[in-house]
Enzyme design. Structure first.
Site, short mmCIF file in Angstrom:
data_model
loop_
_atom_site.label_atom_id
_atom_site.label_comp_id
_atom_site.label_asym_id
_atom_site.label_seq_id
_atom_site.Cartn_x
_atom_site.Cartn_y
_atom_site.Cartn_z
N ASN A 148 39.64 58.81 71.26
CA ASN A 148 41.19 57.65 70.28
C ASN A 148 40.65 57.20 69.32
OD1 ASN A 148 42.72 56.91 72.88
ND2 ASN A 148 41.22 55.91 73.46
N HIS A 199 47.37 47.91 80.60
CA HIS A 199 46.72 48.10 80.64
C HIS A 199 46.40 47.40 81.71
CE1 HIS A 199 42.50 48.89 79.92
NE2 HIS A 199 42.54 50.16 79.92
N GLU A 251 51.75 45.88 75.35
CA GLU A 251 50.77 45.91 74.49
C GLU A 251 51.76 46.30 73.24
OE1 GLU A 251 48.84 49.85 76.00
OE2 GLU A 251 48.85 48.92 77.94
N SER A 303 49.23 52.68 76.29
CA SER A 303 48.50 54.27 76.16
C SER A 303 48.30 54.82 76.36
CB SER A 303 47.01 52.35 76.65
OG SER A 303 46.98 52.59 77.87
N ASP A 324 48.49 42.85 72.91
CA ASP A 324 47.41 43.64 72.63
C ASP A 324 47.98 45.02 72.27
OD1 ASP A 324 45.27 45.69 73.59
OD2 ASP A 324 45.18 46.11 75.73
N HIS A 368 45.76 50.59 70.41
CA HIS A 368 46.35 51.54 70.11
C HIS A 368 47.14 51.49 68.47
CE1 HIS A 368 44.65 53.73 73.50
NE2 HIS A 368 44.97 52.92 74.24
N LYS A 380 39.26 51.99 69.47
CA LYS A 380 39.98 53.41 68.34
C LYS A 380 40.49 53.52 67.31
CE LYS A 380 41.45 51.76 72.80
NZ LYS A 380 40.53 52.16 73.89
C1 LIG Z 1 45.75 49.14 75.64
C2 LIG Z 1 44.60 48.93 75.69
N1 LIG Z 1 43.39 47.29 75.97
C3 LIG Z 1 42.50 47.13 76.65
C4 LIG Z 1 42.19 48.61 76.81
C5 LIG Z 1 40.64 48.46 76.66
O1 LIG Z 1 39.82 48.26 75.11
P1 LIG Z 1 37.98 48.44 75.70
O2 LIG Z 1 38.14 50.12 75.52
O3 LIG Z 1 37.04 47.83 74.03
O4 LIG Z 1 37.19 47.79 76.92
C6 LIG Z 1 41.61 50.03 76.27
C7 LIG Z 1 41.09 50.54 76.83
O5 LIG Z 1 41.22 52.00 76.69
C8 LIG Z 1 43.37 49.81 75.70
O6 LIG Z 1 44.30 51.64 75.93
#
Ligand SMILES: Cc1ncc(COP(=O)(O)O)c(C=O)c1O
Length: 384
Positions: free
Chosen positions: A48, A134, A176, A180, A205, A208, A237
């Protein structure tokens, strides 16, 4: 009564031998392009590190300078002694860049999502989330005393139907920015409109999307001219580091400082990391050349991958999953690529819906055309 060890053995036995068995592999380091293992180097198409910043010399130098100045650990929660000038300045920098009154740092995106939802949502409230959100969001919603509903993926009509139902308390709509596991983008404008009409809060969120989408990499919301009440950005990322921030108004920030247990009861990120993140924000803002390189790689891959015997998803982002469906076949394909020195992780249910096991290919600005050709050739020759 079953004893402790028997209980764990039973659960492990259920999973061992199935395609859901998870394991980790040790390696010697990676960047956005290569992964070094004892047996040699792999082309890395599972990272990522979209802009290749994890090895950026100025960010590394900033971390070193920060460690020299502040030491390597923060020594406590931000509510005790962990909140330094470096944390404060980074929050200010993020808030100014993303044009929010406040930014609050969290140790990870997972902690930010869990902490925000746990703190904000109460018994009579309601959370309505895109069904492909997520795990950190979904689990937080499931553990919340608030009512939890899922709307159909990227379907603002389905969201509208849920919102039309009565709720005694407040409603939080969750999605999101860039998904992801699918790489597609949420229709944020339509979602924000629904939220606004019903006086619901919106939480996006953008793990990405931040650093990649929009002017100066300000993310999916900026690109779609949407300002959610709560914007979560993560630094694992495009920023090449780790950690997260929640962007919000003054009132929400003060509320989270009072009630978000992940802030109160957890050691804050090292100040040196905050110094490095400040440099990463500067690099991301000035990173048009990297974003262009990434976009060129995405275009090239999608164009050249059309002839492959795999279904390409409707994704214009760095996440380019190939849906395989069957778990065992997906694992076999991932192994076959590995034998050709190409690292692409198989992503299986329950991380993704059943029968949609996939090779989650991620492209970065650091890949060359030759790297992508090597990936395509390896995929073309895979006979699983
Ligand atoms: C959409 C999404 N939110 C949150 C997270 C979690 O983030 P972190 O890796 O900083 O814990 C991820 C991690 O892969 C993600 O893809």
């Amino acid at each position: 009564m079953m004893n402790w060890s028997d209980s764990l053995s039973r659960r492990l036995a259920e999973r061992r031998g199935t395609s859901l068995w998870r394991s980790r592999q040790v390696h010697q380091g990676t960047d956005g392009r290569l992964l070094s293992a004892p047996e040699g180097q792999y082309l890395n198409f599972s990272s990522n590190d979209y802009l290749g910043l994890s090895r950026h010399p100025e960010i590394i130098a900033a971390w070193q300078q920060g460690a020299g100045q502040y030491g390597v650990g923060s020594g406590g929660s931000g509510h005790v002694t962990g909140y330094t000038t470096a944390h404060y300045l980074l929050e200010q920098q993020l808030a100014e860049w993303l044009e929010y009154p406040r930014a609050l740092l969290f140790i990870s995106g997972y902690a930010a999502n869990q902490g925000v939802i746990a703190a904000l949502m109460e018994k009579d409230d309601r959370i309505i989330a895109d069904r492909l959100s997520h795990a950190s969001l979904m689990e937080a919603a499931m553990h919340s005393p608030a009512q939890f509903r899922r709307f159909l993926h990227n379907d603002s009509g389905s969201l509208r139907q849920h919102l039309a139902k009565a709720c005694a308390g407040k409603t939080l709509v969750v999605t999101e920015g860039v998904f992801s596991m699918d790489g597609d983008c949420a229709p944020l404008e339509a979602i924000a409109q629904q939220a606004k009409i019903t006086k619901s809060g919106l939480m996006v969120d953008d793990a990405h999307g931040i650093g990649i989408m929009g002017d100066e990499g300000r993310g999916s919301c900026w690109a779609q001219n949407v300002k959610p009440e709560i914007l979560v950005v993560t630094f694992g990322k495009a920023f090449g580091l780790s950690g997260a921030a929640v962007l919000c108004n003054e009132q929400t920030a003060e509320y989270l400082i009072q009630y978000a247990r992940h802030l109160i009861y957890s050691t804050t990120m090292p100040a040196a990391q905050a110094v490095a993140l400040s440099e990463a924000v500067r690099q991301v803002r000035a990173g048009n050349a990297l974003r262009n390189a990434l976009q060129n790689n995405i275009r090239y891959f999608r164009h050249e991958a059309q002839h492959l015997p795999f279904e390409l998803m409707a994704s214009e982002t760095a996440i380019q999953p190939l849906i395989i469906g069957d778990n065992a076949r997906c694992i076999a394909l991932s192994h076959s690529l590995k034998q050709k020195r190409v690292w692409v992780k198989a992503i299986l249910p329950p991380t993704v819906p059943s029968d949609s096991a996939r090779l989650r290919i991620t492209l970065t600005a650091s890949h060359t055309k030759q790297d992508i050709d090597a990936l395509l050739e390896a995929l073309d020759g895979s006979d699983c």
